[in-house]
Design an enzyme around this catalytic site. Structure first.
Site, PDB file in Angstrom:
ATOM      1  CG  HIS A 190      -1.876   1.112   1.282  1.00  0.00           C
ATOM      2  ND1 HIS A 190      -1.521   2.379   1.702  1.00  0.00           N
ATOM      3  CD2 HIS A 190      -3.192   1.182   0.970  1.00  0.00           C
ATOM      4  CE1 HIS A 190      -2.577   3.170   1.634  1.00  0.00           C
ATOM      5  NE2 HIS A 190      -3.603   2.469   1.191  1.00  0.00           N
TER       6      HIS A 190
ATOM      7  CG  ASP B  84      -0.740   5.973   3.124  1.00  0.00           C
ATOM      8  OD1 ASP B  84      -0.217   6.896   2.475  1.00  0.00           O
ATOM      9  OD2 ASP B  84      -1.964   5.900   3.325  1.00  0.00           O
ATOM     10  CE  LYS B  85       1.016   0.449   7.499  1.00  0.00           C
ATOM     11  NZ  LYS B  85       1.736   0.824   8.700  1.00  0.00           N
TER      12      LYS B  85
ATOM     13  CD  GLU C 261       7.223  12.333   9.171  1.00  0.00           C
ATOM     14  OE1 GLU C 261       6.466  11.507   8.634  1.00  0.00           O
ATOM     15  OE2 GLU C 261       7.238  12.567  10.392  1.00  0.00           O
TER      16      GLU C 261
ATOM     17  CD  GLU D 127      14.125  16.999  14.501  1.00  0.00           C
ATOM     18  OE1 GLU D 127      14.264  18.209  14.330  1.00  0.00           O
ATOM     19  OE2 GLU D 127      13.869  16.479  15.595  1.00  0.00           O
TER      20      GLU D 127
ATOM     21  CE  LYS E 157      -7.487   0.604   1.613  1.00  0.00           C
ATOM     22  NZ  LYS E 157      -8.075   1.936   1.273  1.00  0.00           N
TER      23      LYS E 157
ATOM     24  CG  PHE F 112      -6.387  -2.855  -7.383  1.00  0.00           C
ATOM     25  CD1 PHE F 112      -5.491  -1.839  -7.665  1.00  0.00           C
ATOM     26  CD2 PHE F 112      -6.516  -3.257  -6.060  1.00  0.00           C
ATOM     27  CE1 PHE F 112      -4.738  -1.242  -6.674  1.00  0.00           C
ATOM     28  CE2 PHE F 112      -5.764  -2.676  -5.045  1.00  0.00           C
ATOM     29  CZ  PHE F 112      -4.873  -1.674  -5.355  1.00  0.00           C
TER      30      PHE F 112
ATOM     31  CG  ASP G 226      -3.748   7.307  -3.390  1.00  0.00           C
ATOM     32  OD1 ASP G 226      -3.532   8.521  -3.582  1.00  0.00           O
ATOM     33  OD2 ASP G 226      -4.489   6.879  -2.483  1.00  0.00           O
ATOM     34  CB  ALA G 227       0.576  10.533  -3.227  1.00  0.00           C
TER      35      ALA G 227
ATOM     36  NE  ARG H  55      -1.490   9.411   3.392  1.00  0.00           N
ATOM     37  CZ  ARG H  55      -1.592   9.930   2.164  1.00  0.00           C
ATOM     38  NH1 ARG H  55      -2.051  11.167   2.010  1.00  0.00           N
ATOM     39  NH2 ARG H  55      -1.253   9.228   1.107  1.00  0.00           N
ATOM     40  CE  LYS H  56      -4.316   3.389   4.877  1.00  0.00           C
ATOM     41  NZ  LYS H  56      -4.335   4.813   4.482  1.00  0.00           N
TER      42      LYS H  56
ATOM     43  CE  LYS I 210       6.799  10.418  14.719  1.00  0.00           C
ATOM     44  NZ  LYS I 210       5.510  10.714  15.384  1.00  0.00           N
TER      45      LYS I 210
ATOM     46  CE  LYS J   4      12.409  12.140  17.299  1.00  0.00           C
ATOM     47  NZ  LYS J   4      13.888  12.109  17.378  1.00  0.00           N
TER      48      LYS J   4
ATOM     49  CG  ASP K 142       4.137  10.829  18.848  1.00  0.00           C
ATOM     50  OD1 ASP K 142       3.305  11.089  19.723  1.00  0.00           O
ATOM     51  OD2 ASP K 142       4.518  11.655  18.000  1.00  0.00           O
TER      52      ASP K 142
END
Length: 424
Positions: free
Chosen positions: A23, A25-26, A58, A71, A201, A266, A274-275, A280-281, A301, A305, A307
């Protein structure tokens, strides 16, 4: 006294989704985490203190283009050097990153995922590396110095969750959604379903009865296929056996509704279709929406971090609470301020299933695990190259590896937790 809670619904439907490593994003999560692993490997090779590594990476991907930004504080082996061997700096005095190894790492990640298509190919994609040194303003809050311990890399709230719906103590819908796309990936890689592409998906709706997963009532799978002549029915014939295998002991309702490639073809998939963007997931990465999420992404990260590291710690604690039979469901929230070592708050919700008072458990949790960033990364062994494999099929509900990966999935805290509960 236990907190008063509204009676929870026991019969309902709940849906979660997952996505494959192909995918868009992945793909970006994978590249970002491969870069985290690269930095930790280089730190070990060069003798750099792994605790000094800083990276917030990122990735953006689109048709034959990858942009890596963020960074970092990295070993000298990843920095540009002049003819005199000295590290080159930019106009702000920050050391300049040498893009070569970062580009190579990204290409290897794309190749490993399986992209060799005209619109996105590991050999031909243009890769721009826009990494720069960590902000001095952030560094002064995060780094340990004098009597100050290492602080959190940012403010934020993090959640951990565990329940008895699956052997891995994960919610059933996300657990089965992950298994479907993982099964398809394995079949694609071993040649059993070589007609499939990397992008896929899944989505599973589970009917709950008396608070327990009873059956799957809706199954949605969209998967890239390399043969443009295949219809949705053709794709279903290929993938249905792997879907059924993935659902295992979860019954499929007699009137279950199946949507397999509901748009039809598909063929164009991944970043060419798709970008993609790192982070995002986050619901796919955690509990499929069955539990709260603090909002921060994990991939790309280092463990200063919170998160990432505190979300791992919260899951570790929640899983051990359930494994210790102190509750059947457990949600834990942790909160932090940038530059401050200790969490600002610890919150526990046992959803009316607890065998111990929640405020008592909150005090016990603070005793069994040092929840400072240093304490978390030390206890869970997070300063090492273990992150690429977390980038797809969820960060939770996975088997701990011999390399130290998924250490937060262990239940080795149960004895200490039981003792702490008795003592407070």
């Amino acid at each position: 006294m236990f907190r008063g809670l509204a009676v929870a619904r026991t019969t309902y439907h709940f849906t979660s989704e997952s996505v494959s490593e192909g995918h868009p994003d992945k793909v970006c999560d994978r590249i970002s985490d491969e870069i985290v692993d690269l930095v930790f490997r280089e730190a070990k090779k060069t003798g750099m203190d792994a605790g000094a590594v800083r990276i917030a990476c990122e990735t953006l991907a689109t048709t034959n283009r990858v942009i890596i930004a963020g960074e970092v504080r990295v070993p000298e082996s990843l920095l540009k050097k002049g003819k005199d061997g000295k590290v080159l700096t930019d106009a702000a005095g920050q050391p300049q990153v040498n893009p070569a190894k970062f580009r190579s790492t990204a290409r290897k990640a794309i190749k490993a995922i399986g992209y060799e298509q005209p619109g996105f190919h590991w050999k031909t994609a243009r890769i721009d590396v826009l990494l720069h040194g960590q902000s001095a303003d952030i560094a002064q809050g995060v780094d340990a110095r004098g009597n100050k311990d290492e602080g959190a890399g940012d403010q934020g709230i993090m959640f951990g969750y565990a329940c008895r719906e699956t052997p891995e103590l994960m919610p059933a819908p996300i657990y089965y959604a992950h298994r479907i796309v993982e099964n398809l990936s394995k079949a694609r890689r071993n040649g059993e379903a070589g007609v499939l592409g990397p992008d896929a998906k899944s989505q599973v709706t589970v009917r709950y009865e008396n608070g327990r997963p009873a059956e799957a009532t809706q199954i949605v799978v969209s998967t890239q296929h390399l043969d443009g002549k295949m219809s949705s029915d053709d794709v279903r014939k290929v993938i249905e056996p792997y879907i059924r295998e993935a659902l295992g002991d979860l019954p499929i309702a007699e009137d279950c509704v199946w949507y397999i490639n509901p748009t039809g073809a598909f063929v164009v998939g991944g970043p060419d279709g798709d970008a993609g963007l790192t982070g995002r997931k986050i619901i796919v990465d955690t509990y499929g929406g069955a539990a709260p999420h603090g909002g921060g992404a994990f991939s790309g990260k280092d463990p200063t971090k919170v998160d990432r590291s505190a979300a791992y710690a919260a899951r570790y604690l929640a899983k051990n609470v359930v494994a210790a039979n102190l509750a059947d469901r457990c949600t834990i929230q942790l909160s932090y301020a940038i530059g401050v070592a200790r969490p600002l708050s610890i919150y526990v919700d046992l959803h009316g299933t607890g065998k111990v008072a929640e405020d008592k458990l909150e005090r016990a949790l603070a005793k069994v695990l040092d929840l400072s960033p240093r304490g978390i990364r030390t206890h869970l062994g997070l300063n090492r190259p273990i992150y690429a494999k977390t980038s797809s099929y969820g960060h939770f509900g996975r088997k701990p590896g011999r390399d130290g990966s998924f250490s937060w999935e262990k239940t080795d805290l149960v004895p200490a937790l039981k003792a702490a509960v008795k003592a407070v």
